[in-house]
Design an enzyme around this catalytic site. Structure first.
Site, short mmCIF file in Angstrom:
data_model
loop_
_atom_site.label_atom_id
_atom_site.label_comp_id
_atom_site.label_asym_id
_atom_site.label_seq_id
_atom_site.Cartn_x
_atom_site.Cartn_y
_atom_site.Cartn_z
N CYS A 154 0.84 -1.33 0.01
CA CYS A 154 -0.08 -0.16 0.11
C CYS A 154 0.73 1.32 -0.06
O CYS A 154 1.69 1.23 0.64
CB CYS A 154 -0.88 -0.23 1.03
SG CYS A 154 -2.12 -1.49 1.34
N HIS A 167 5.20 5.47 0.88
CA HIS A 167 4.80 4.16 1.19
C HIS A 167 4.23 3.87 2.50
O HIS A 167 4.56 4.48 3.56
CB HIS A 167 6.21 3.07 1.11
CG HIS A 167 5.62 1.61 0.82
ND1 HIS A 167 5.53 0.72 2.20
CD2 HIS A 167 5.54 0.93 -0.16
CE1 HIS A 167 5.10 -0.46 1.62
NE2 HIS A 167 5.27 -0.32 0.28
N HIS A 168 3.21 2.98 2.68
CA HIS A 168 2.60 3.12 3.97
C HIS A 168 3.01 2.32 5.19
O HIS A 168 2.94 2.52 6.21
CB HIS A 168 1.26 2.01 3.82
CG HIS A 168 -0.06 2.39 4.42
ND1 HIS A 168 0.08 2.99 5.64
CD2 HIS A 168 -1.50 2.44 3.98
CE1 HIS A 168 -1.24 3.19 6.02
NE2 HIS A 168 -1.81 3.15 4.84
N SER A 169 4.51 1.52 4.89
CA SER A 169 5.25 1.13 5.67
C SER A 169 5.76 2.18 6.60
O SER A 169 6.25 2.16 7.85
CB SER A 169 6.33 0.22 5.21
OG SER A 169 7.24 0.81 4.45
N GLY A 211 4.46 4.84 7.71
CA GLY A 211 3.47 5.39 8.98
C GLY A 211 1.90 5.34 8.42
O GLY A 211 1.93 5.09 7.06
#
Length: 480
Positions: free
Chosen positions: A25, A136-138, A140
């Protein structure tokens, strides 16, 4: 301390999920500006703010079995993209949408920090230029990232002041009660909380295995929807209309937005099923079909409170320690797809549903269970379970409060803010983002499922208008 920074911080369990192919995501933040964008000013601003945040200056490196965030030197030329654009384009709004849609199917290079900023100096219908963050969702969760971006802005009226973001007050009326039956009420409240949590988690579990939403023109019927490119569109409505409904019906803004969403999805599906009954009983037949539709929203909830704007600004200025990362649980919210004669019923139903969900620990329990599965069975199994929950529902819903006054992005006055997300297995994602006196509705859709997202934007705008008109009509009747 320096050696520890060089060793890097481990990628969080939830961060690992966001690197699985089925949940890869990205968060998108589109900001329209009221002036053309000066890339050099943006570069200097980023150096003073976001580049002091460790996640924006670290890349992911696999060390043995562990993946860690390792600090690295950032070359802004690899992160700030300024494409050459023909100023005489016939459809500039469509160009921006196509531009954003194109990179929803292109992953970020993991050899550098996982973010980039696109600066589009092109005049659209509602802005003089457009900036697009892709993160990138990683790095936060969405709410934290939007708050971080806002912490890098300033009030237009006062270039030294941070934006003001409304804070929702908790209802503590039951705690202030001095009734002699207060303890009976507390016991009953606790028992209901346990029961609601049990029921919600049971339904959550059933959703993993066999409860699926009804196939509709809003829901992807085949696997692989997370891999399709997405089209992101937005529509701006008046915040005054939303506040009018909120105040008159004594609800929250979130209740109103959920009611508007239910009304809009009902309008959309009612139109889609117009061929169900072409005879004289067509309306009744359609109404019967709509009532049988199971349509639910997946709502992401932050388990850990998001740091305030001031805290995040201090963190970027002084590198102070503020808890960061992804700490999220899910709740599954059923929507009512019913043709109500009174538009206000959509808001009443939404309030009743969300009030019931607030009296449950579903979000905390879903997060705890996901973490347990991830630790015991690994990231592959946890990702597969999370994917099934999302795929078996219809829509992702989010509402993020924004600044109450106009702001500037490194000296560029902001016209609107439209956040979104892609990479999850849903054909429809709806984000609401407030800004000053407006509310921006942002849709991320799979064009193979929803070919005309503008029609759904029309339905959302028209539904709010009908609910507002019903309030004003009620006011007029009461006055007479």
């Amino acid at each position: 301390m320096a050696s520890r920074e060089r060793e890097g911080e481990p990628l969080s369990p939830t961060g690992k999920l966001f690197h699985e192919p089925s949940l890869n995501c990205y968060v998108i933040a589109i900001m329209g500006c009221k002036t053309s964008i000066n890339p050099q000013v943006i570069r200097e601003g980023l150096c003073q703010t976001l580049l002091k945040h460790p996640r924006f200056t670290s890349k992911l490196v696999k060390k043995g079995r562990k993946t860690k965030w390792i600090p690295t030197k950032v070359d802004l030329d690899n992160h700030i993209i300024v494409p050459e654009i023909d100023s005489n384009l016939e459809y500039p709004d469509r160009f921006v949408e196509d531009y954003v849609s194109h990179f929803t199917k292109t992953p970020l290079d993991q050899s550098k920090p996982l973010w980039e900023l696109h600066l589009l100096n092109i005049k659209t219908s509602d802005a003089e230029a457009v900036s697009v963050f892709r993160i990138h969702h990683s790095i936060g969760d969405g709410a934290s990232l939007i708050s971080l971006l806002l912490a890098a802005t300033r009030k237009t009226s006062d270039p030294n002041a941070l934006p003001t973001v409304p804070i929702q007050k908790k209802d503590t009326s039951h705690q202030r009660s001095s009734s002699p039956f207060r303890w009976l009420f507390v016991i009953w409240w606790a028992l209901l909380l346990i029961w609601h949590t049990f029921v919600d988690m049971l339904l959550f579990t059933f959703t993993i295995f066999f409860i699926k939403d009804t196939p509709t023109p809003l829901k992807a019927g085949a696997l692989g929807v997370e891999l399709h490119n997405k089209r992101i569109v937005h529509r701006t409505v008046s915040m005054d209309d939303i506040k009018l409904v909120k105040n008159e019906m004594k609800t929250t803004i979130n209740d109103v937005l959920l009611g508007v969403t239910q009304a809009a999805l009902t309008r959309y599906l009612n139109r889609a099923y117009a061929d169900v009954g072409a005879n004289s009983n067509g309306v009744k037949q359609r109404s019967s079909v709509l009532k049988k539709i199971r349509l639910r929203a997946s709502i992401l909830v932050n388990i850990r409170p998001v740091g305030g704007i001031q805290e995040l600004a201090d963190m970027m200025a002084e590198k102070s320690k503020v808890k960061w990362g992804n700490c999220m649980g899910y709740i599954i919210l059923p929507f009512s797809i019913v043709l109500y004669k009174d538009p206000l019923e959509y808001v009443r139903h939404a309030k009743a549903t969300i009030d019931r969900k607030k009296h449950s620990l579903e979000a905390i329990c879903s997060y705890a269970c996901a973490k347990l599965v991830l630790n015991l069975l690994g990231v592959k199994v946890a990702a597969a379970i999370t994917r099934r929950v999302l795929f078996n529902t219809t829509v992702a819903f989010s509402n993020v409060p924004g600044p109450v006054e106009e702001i500037s992005f490194y000296g560029h006055p902001v016209a609107y803010i439209a956040p979104s997300v892609y990479g999850h297995p849903l054909a429809l994602t709806i984000h609401f983002q407030s800004y000053a006196n407006n509310m921006t509705i942002s849709l991320a859709v799979d064009p193979l499922v929803i070919s005309d997202p503008y029609l759904l934007c029309d339905d959302l705008e028209q539904s709010l208008k009908l609910i507002r008109d019903a309030i004003q009509k009620k006011h007029t009747v009461d006055a007479v």
